[in-house]
Scaffold this motif. Structure first.
Motif, short mmCIF file in Angstrom:
data_model
loop_
_atom_site.label_atom_id
_atom_site.label_comp_id
_atom_site.label_asym_id
_atom_site.label_seq_id
_atom_site.Cartn_x
_atom_site.Cartn_y
_atom_site.Cartn_z
N ILE A 106 2.12 1.76 -3.48
CA ILE A 106 1.08 2.23 -4.39
C ILE A 106 0.87 3.73 -4.17
CG2 ILE A 106 -1.37 2.09 -4.94
CD1 ILE A 106 -1.20 -0.91 -4.25
N GLN A 107 0.85 4.10 -2.90
CA GLN A 107 0.65 5.49 -2.55
C GLN A 107 1.76 6.38 -3.11
OE1 GLN A 107 -1.11 5.02 0.92
NE2 GLN A 107 -2.25 6.93 0.83
N ARG A 108 2.96 5.83 -3.10
CA ARG A 108 4.08 6.58 -3.64
C ARG A 108 4.05 6.66 -5.16
NH1 ARG A 108 9.02 7.29 -0.94
NH2 ARG A 108 8.54 7.60 1.24
N GLY A 109 3.21 5.83 -5.74
CA GLY A 109 3.15 5.81 -7.20
C GLY A 109 4.22 4.95 -7.85
N ASN A 132 0.82 -1.21 0.00
CA ASN A 132 0.00 0.00 0.00
C ASN A 132 0.86 1.26 0.00
OD1 ASN A 132 -2.30 -1.51 -0.08
ND2 ASN A 132 -2.66 -1.45 2.12
N THR A 133 1.94 1.23 0.78
CA THR A 133 2.85 2.37 0.78
C THR A 133 3.40 2.62 -0.62
OG1 THR A 133 3.55 1.74 3.01
CG2 THR A 133 4.96 3.28 1.83
#
Lengths: 207, 303, 207
Positions: free
Chosen positions: A128-131, A125-126
């Motif tokens: 993904i959040q960072r792109g 998730n981290t």
């Protein structure tokens, strides 16, 4: 080189300056009406020229295209300017998950969990959040698990032109001494003696 | 947006095991397992909160280790047969393979970290074109259909699948060895070998793979299949035996794997329970060598 | 001029390159720790240097600051690039973030991140830059988070007269069976008590 006009060179600089994302050589070739090979040569020349004249920016080839970016030397100044510690470091576990996604993509959460063992969820998730990581499709099999892969943001951040630039995973496979150490740690002794026996035998030899 | 802050060096049992073994701080078989458990619990206690997955996975590994270790303590082990021994190696190899995989990606992650750090020192120009070019660009939203927009809304606002807390170690896996044996017998070609990989193709539930593996071992024990693995880490090849000693499966032996998991018992919270349960049910009888880990798989090891 | 180090010049180039808006001389002065007058002189020198070496870009002084922009000579190329090149469509993630803002406005970055789960930060910035989304106020609660909503540009481009014309959300929220399937994915059983506190929170998110 003389074959190419000055205007061609200048046009390349202008277009890349106007872009928001890395500009593909084929796009430049089409716009300026020169062969793609010439674009590549021209960009290489430009990059060298900036380096030689000690500019504060570089012409970089990343994620399949060219872009202007700041010279790494000047990070202290730029960081002060480009607020918010955008570059806060990823934790060790996140990095490991990222490495697994990079090498094994496309990969499902379940597969990640199987390799990573634990915490694949939150680290993914981290990322993904960072792109750095995004959904890239669905497993055709039953369940249609979402599959994940790295993004062009990941390539841009790594300064890679393409995933081919990832060093071969083979380079990281532990060498014989590590394997041996692990085998020693996990050894099974076929001898009937209780475990208090002194001798440490490597019974891998019985294979 | 709060992320769990990692306060410990170790993220999971494999990290810990890897660390312990490589530092040669511990020989898994010489150290008392409780030491390992204590060490691990200490690590877990230092975490801000107990990570369910970390904890349960550790119990699974601990159970496997207990089982491997206990088997070595049994009397009469000298007379162990060759195939038994091979099985033990296979189990050991599985663990070893996972440790190696863990180490490989730990090292790969270092390079990724280096590259990201280097890449992070440059900032790309993102200003884009100035006026008048900026307003020249067609408005991307103007080219977006209402359908595309509502589809995006549906994707974005649908309940997300993402926040799945994996409870695989907690909720009993429904498949039993008995079921898996049947599945395998159905899938085995009448003639010719099939790889274990093919037998578990499409299964991404790790415990289900393990149960299927155990089922293979059970079938092997009963003489219904041949197993072959030529190299370490090589493909495991399964083939049907033409003339099993007893064409009917030994139901008693199958029962040793435990009944179909019914409703989970409630209070197996201690690691010790894994050990006790195993012993009570005769887990270490040589004819059911992997019982304990199977019990773990079937949900008896829980937090 | 000799008084200024090479590094100072390079730092100015780097910071302007990294900026999205024109950078004010006072800002540069503060970052690089030199007098504002020196910044102005330095930038004038740089502009001249680019002109002399016939670059395809210029260092322009606009809106009270400095920025790199394309050389006017090269407008035809830049025009073609802008028309045919990148950014002619909104990316999937941007569109999704826009949809959330449209339906949930006013919304804070944190709320957006909670719904979107991915990369809301950078997509939101893109949307603001495009003028589809803007700040519309502050959360009255503690922290006073900035709240965002859609703009009139958004309405115009979507061909809406007002936000009332947004299709009803119920039309695309998955029906009960999908929600159920998702819950099954959580492997939750009708246990008398939930196995873990987190599971409760997650359940709550499906409403």
């Amino acid at each position: 080189m003389n074959g190419r006009s000055n205007e061609t060179r200048r046009a390349v600089e202008a277009v890349i300056m106007a872009a928001i994302e890395p500009v593909e050589p084929s796009m430049l070739a089409q716009l300026i009406e020169i062969p793609t090979d010439d674009v590549e040569a021209l960009c290489a020349e430009l990059a060298e020229e900036y380096e030689r004249s000690d500019r504060g920016f570089v012409l970089a080839r990343v994620a399949g295209g060219y872009r202007f970016q700041t010279h790494p030397d000047l990070a202290p100044y730029v960081e002060r300017f480009v607020l918010e510690g955008q570059n806060t470091r990823l934790s060790g576990p996140s990095l490991e998950t990222l490495a697994i996604v990079a090498y094994k993509q496309p990969v499902s959460r379940a597969q990640l969990g199987a390799i990573r063992g634990v915490n694949a969820e939150s680290t993914l998730n981290t990322l993904i959040q960072r792109g750095y990581v995004a959904e890239v499709g669905h497993d055709p099999g039953p369940g249609q698990a979402i599959l994940y892969g790295t993004t062009s943001t990941f390539l841009e951040q790594m300064g890679f032109d393409s995933l081919d630039e990832l060093p071969s995973l083979a380079e990281f496979i532990p060498d014989a001494s590590v394997v041996e150490a692990l085998e020693r740690g996990l050894h099974l002794r076929p001898d009937p003696e209780p475990p208090h026996a002194e001798a440490i035998e490597l019974d891998a030899s019985t294979d | 947006m709060s992320y769990a802050v990692r306060t410990s060096t170790f993220e999971g049992p494999f990290d810990l095991l890897l660390h312990l073994i490589l530092r040669q701080e511990v020989d898994i078989w010489d150290v008392s397992l409780s030491e390992l458990v204590d060490g691990y619990i200490e690590v877990i206690e230092r975490m801000d909160h107990v990570d369910l997955e970390v904890a349960t996975e550790f119990l699974l590994i601990a159970a496997t280790l207990v089982e491997l270790k206990a088997r070595r303590l049994l009397p009469g082990i000298a007379s162990i047969e060759l195939d038994e021994e091979l099985l033990r190696f296979e189990e050991r190899d599985l663990l070893l393979a996972r440790l190696l995989e863990c180490k490989t990606f730990q090292d790969a992650a270092k390079i990724v970290a280096q590259r990201l750090e280097r890449g992070g020192r440059s900032v790309a120009r993102r200003a884009g074109p100035e006026e008048p070019f900026r307003s020249l660009a067609p408005d991307p939203l103007g080219r977006t259909s209402l359908e595309a927009f509502t589809a995006a809304a549906g994707r974005a606002l649908a309940p997300r699948e993402d926040p799945v807390v994996s409870m695989h170690h907690v909720a009993p896996i429904r498949i039993s060895v008995r079921d898996a044996v049947e599945v395998i017998l159905l899938r085995l070609p009448d003639q010719g070998p099939i790889t274990f990989r093919e037998l578990v193709a499409g299964i991404d539930e790790r415990l289900e793979v393990i149960v299927r593996f155990l089922a293979c071992l059970e079938l092997y024990k009963q003489g219904h299949v041949e197993l072959e693995q030529i190299d370490n880490f090589g493909e495991l090849v399964v083939s049907r035996c033409d003339d099993p000693p007893d064409p009917v499966l030994d139901s008693v032996s199958l029962d040793d794997w435990g009944e179909e998991p019914g409703s989970p018992e409630t209070d197996d919270t201690e690691t010790d329970d894994a050990e006790t349960d195993g012993t009570e049910t005769g887990a270490f009888a040589l004819d059911a060598p992997l019982e304990l880990s199977a019990e773990g798989a079937d949900g008896e090891v829980r937090v």
